[in-house]
Write an enzyme that holds these catalytic residues in place. Structure first.
Site, short mmCIF file in Angstrom:
data_model
loop_
_atom_site.label_atom_id
_atom_site.label_comp_id
_atom_site.label_asym_id
_atom_site.label_seq_id
_atom_site.Cartn_x
_atom_site.Cartn_y
_atom_site.Cartn_z
N GLU A 181 0.83 -1.22 0.00
CA GLU A 181 0.00 0.00 0.00
C GLU A 181 0.86 1.26 0.00
O GLU A 181 1.21 1.80 1.06
CB GLU A 181 -0.93 0.01 1.23
CG GLU A 181 -1.87 1.21 1.27
CD GLU A 181 -2.78 1.24 2.49
OE1 GLU A 181 -2.59 0.41 3.40
OE2 GLU A 181 -3.66 2.08 2.54
N LYS A 187 -2.40 -2.13 -3.20
CA LYS A 187 -3.47 -1.27 -2.65
C LYS A 187 -3.08 0.19 -2.89
O LYS A 187 -2.44 0.82 -2.05
CB LYS A 187 -3.66 -1.56 -1.16
CG LYS A 187 -4.68 -0.67 -0.47
CD LYS A 187 -5.08 -1.20 0.90
CE LYS A 187 -5.94 -0.22 1.66
NZ LYS A 187 -6.54 -0.77 2.87
C1 5MM Z 1 -5.13 4.73 3.85
O1 5MM Z 1 -5.56 4.01 4.96
C2 5MM Z 1 -5.93 2.66 4.72
C3 5MM Z 1 -7.20 2.56 3.93
O2 5MM Z 1 -8.18 3.29 4.61
P1 5MM Z 1 -9.08 4.35 3.84
O3 5MM Z 1 -9.89 3.54 2.87
O4 5MM Z 1 -9.90 4.96 4.93
O5 5MM Z 1 -8.17 5.32 3.17
C4 5MM Z 1 -6.11 1.99 6.07
O6 5MM Z 1 -6.10 0.59 5.92
C5 5MM Z 1 -5.03 2.44 7.02
O7 5MM Z 1 -3.80 1.96 6.58
C6 5MM Z 1 -5.39 1.91 8.38
O8 5MM Z 1 -6.56 2.54 8.82
C7 5MM Z 1 -4.26 2.08 9.39
O9 5MM Z 1 -3.97 3.42 9.54
P2 5MM Z 1 -2.99 3.90 10.72
O10 5MM Z 1 -2.60 5.29 10.30
O11 5MM Z 1 -3.80 3.89 11.96
O12 5MM Z 1 -1.84 2.94 10.78
#
Ligand code: 5MM
Length: 360
Positions: A186, A228
């Site tokens: 990602e 991703k």
């Molecule tokens: C970009 O964030 C990931 C996808 O979420 P969205 O669809 O809301 O953009 C998400 O999987 C993110 O990596 C996780 O929520 C973990 O985030 P943190 O910052 O808490 O590690």
């Protein structure tokens, strides 16, 4: 010569993560991010409330109709439901694969103010073995890239930031495959800022080139990763916003230029788009570039080599979180809201989403 059994299993898992016009539910907010989301709707920021919320999500009836897998955090992977069943077991019993976020967060990149590199490689081999024993079959690592408009000084992102994150993603991916887990890669180009869609396309292309170069360099089996990425969109502060069709065209072109056909699937993050925008743009990609598309002249149409899917967190969860607001009595309604978003996105993966479906 036949392939080693471990490679076949990894490839089967990767294929299963994006199969059947279904996607992934990212519910892997770190404790601090989850607490921030809870605070915004007045929910107590305790371990038990996080457990209750994650139980609500995972036990949503019929979720597996639209969701192939759930991405958890370490805390959730070790938590039990109210009746004492491990939450991960509930997901597996419902037919969903279990994934685990394994990075330890984006930290300031030395010498590059405002930029970050994601950490978590120390001890990762041992952690991955533990996660496999706990039932995880895929993992996730997010690198964060903050773009600035072209021509602004200092140039953002810097090549140091892109390369450091790409290198970390590739080393993480190689360790995952060694441990029998499919890595979700990602590299997120953020929507924060006033950059244009064209600038997002330029930066996303640069980032993905670097990521795949590093994956190859580290010997990662491309047939057993899931990418991703962000969709290619203008920054939230950009005055010039784009139509769903423009986003779809720019995103697909960027991916065609950078992602090898060997990759078994691409599952977008939502990145701060509204839930409806995310579904609408995903739908546009499928109506414009899917197998039955007539929108692109046949001599210019590229058959997409990989399924496009979703791995949303906010764009799936937020309506449910707002409704739940920490109240047990709102549980069923919150689950319906989650299922509705999952169904809207499943429709989008078939080019069947519409405002009418949205309103149901
Ligand atoms: C970009 O964030 C990931 C996808 O979420 P969205 O669809 O809301 O953009 C998400 O999987 C993110 O990596 C996780 O929520 C973990 O985030 P943190 O910052 O808490 O590690």
């Amino acid at each position: 010569m036949s392939e080693p059994v471990a490679s076949v299993a990894l490839q089967e898992t990767a294929a299963a993560m994006v199969a059947g016009h279904r996607g992934l539910l990212a519910m892997d907010e770190s404790i601090s991010t989850c607490n921030k989301r809870f605070a915004s709707v007045g929910i107590a920021q305790t371990e038990d409330m996080r457990r209750a919320y994650r139980e609500l999500l995972i036990t949503t009836p019929a979720l597996a109709e639209c969701i192939n897998g759930v991405i958890l955090v370490d805390e959730t992977l070790r938590q039990m439901s109210t009746d004492g069943t491990p939450l991960a077991q509930i997901a597996r019993n419902a037919g969903m694969l279990v994934g685990i976020k394994v990075d330890t967060g984006a930290k300031a990149l030395a010498g590059h103010p405002g930029e970050h590199v994601t950490e978590g490689l120390d001890g990762l081999r041992e952690r991955l073995q533990d996660y496999f024993r706990l039932g995880a079959r895929f993992a996730k690592w997010r690198g964060v890239i903050a773009p600035a408009p072209a021509g602004r000084w200092p140039e953002r992102p810097s090549s140091a930031c892109i390369e450091a994150n790409a290198h970390a993603l590739a080393r993480y991916a190689a360790l995952c495959q060694e441990a029998g887990l499919v890595p979700i890669i990602e590299p997120e180009v953020l929507m924060d800022g006033d950059h244009t869609l064209a600038r997002c396309a330029e930066v996303t292309e640069q980032v993905l080139h670097s990521v795949f170069e590093q994956l190859v360099c580290q010997g990662v089996m491309l047939e057993a990763v899931i990418l991703k990425p962000n969709m290619v969109v203008a920054g939230l502060g950009c005055a010039d916003q784009n139509t769903a069709e423009e986003v779809a065209a720019a995103t697909v072109l960027c991916l065609l230029r950078t992602v090898p056909g060997a990759v078994p699937g691409i599952a977008f993050l939502s990145g701060g788009q509204t839930a409806v925008d995310a579904s609408c743009r995903l739908n546009a990609m499928h109506t414009m570039f899917g197998p039955s598309s007539t929108a692109v002249p046949s001599n210019r149409r590229h058959p997409l080599p990989w399924p496009l899917s979703f791995s949303f967190a906010r764009a799936l969860q937020h309506p449910a979180l707002d409704i739940w607001a920490g109240q047990h009595a709102h549980r069923a309604e919150a689950q319906s809201a989650l299922l509705h978003r999952a169904r809207c996105n499943r429709a989008a993966l078939q080019g069947l989403w519409s405002l009418e479906i949205e309103a149901r």
